[in-house]
Design a protein around this motif. Structure first.
Motif, short mmCIF file in Angstrom:
data_model
loop_
_atom_site.label_atom_id
_atom_site.label_comp_id
_atom_site.label_asym_id
_atom_site.label_seq_id
_atom_site.Cartn_x
_atom_site.Cartn_y
_atom_site.Cartn_z
N SER A 43 0.94 -0.82 -0.32
CA SER A 43 0.43 0.50 0.11
C SER A 43 0.72 1.39 0.42
O SER A 43 1.89 1.22 0.43
N ASN A 44 0.21 2.50 -0.07
CA ASN A 44 1.68 3.57 -0.10
C ASN A 44 2.11 3.95 1.41
O ASN A 44 2.82 4.84 1.09
N LYS A 45 0.94 3.34 2.09
CA LYS A 45 1.15 4.11 3.56
C LYS A 45 2.65 2.62 4.13
O LYS A 45 3.19 3.63 4.33
N LYS A 46 2.53 1.55 3.83
CA LYS A 46 3.99 0.78 3.68
C LYS A 46 5.25 1.58 2.49
O LYS A 46 5.90 0.76 2.93
#
Length: 198
Positions: A43-46
């Motif tokens: 994900s973008n957060k990861k």
């Protein structure tokens, strides 16, 4: 960085053993500068967490950006999520070139809504030059005199700039923290003192 279509500098690569289409050796899509569309691996957060962690690790190791294999792998993974499908654009373009019997320079219409188009120069079966475009009309690659050049799209360049911004901020924060810790260690008389009384 990959090259945008308005720049004057390009990433040129020698041919690799990645296969052929007609008489033209295909580019090496595992090369840092030659992306093709891939699904995101996180994900973008990861991704953001991984970029910050890589920046801290690189700062500690005295490396910065392209000096680090980890950084290059992150860039390739992060940018490839918005890359055009260069692999199929090039494959379909070369197939169409070799099917065309006309030796003069021409433009082929390749299912424009999917694959864009290709401009080329061919004599008999020898392709000396070809340009490959995506469905947005952006040139994504060219082939000339046995070398491939990858051109970054607006989306790829924006995504790489975003990654570099996150990485640079984290790297600079890690550098400041390291300098602060070094300063504290050098001014604290209890740290590093040696008892000389015997």
């Amino acid at each position: 960085m990959r090259i945008d279509n308005y720049g004057t500098f390009a990433q040129s690569r020698l041919l690799s053993d990645t296969g052929k289409n007609g008489d033209v050796s295909l580019p090496d899509y595992s090369d840092f500068n030659f992306n093709t569309k891939k699904a995101p691996t996180m994900s973008n957060k990861k991704y953001r967490e991984a970029i910050i962690a890589q920046a801290k690790k690189d700062q500690f190791a005295g490396k910065f950006q392209s000096d680090s294999t980890g950084f290059k792998n992150l860039v390739k993974s992060y940018v490839s999520t918005v890359s055009p499908d260069r692999k199929n654009i090039i494959k379909d373009g070369l197939t169409a070139i070799f099917k065309n019997k006309y030796p003069q320079p021409t433009t082929l219409n390749l299912i424009d809504y999917l694959f864009g188009n290709v401009k080329y120069r061919k004599e008999a079966t020898d392709v000396s030059y070809a340009e490959f475009y995506d469905s947005n009309g952006e040139m994504v690659a060219s082939y000339s005199n046995g070398k491939w050049i990858s051109y970054g799209t607006k989306a790829e360049n924006a995504r790489e700039s975003e990654l570099c911004s996150i990485y640079n901020a984290a790297w600079n924060n890690a550098a400041r923290a390291s300098q602060k810790n070094s300063y504290v260690a050098s001014t604290d008389p209890s740290i590093g003192s040696i008892d000389t009384s015997v």
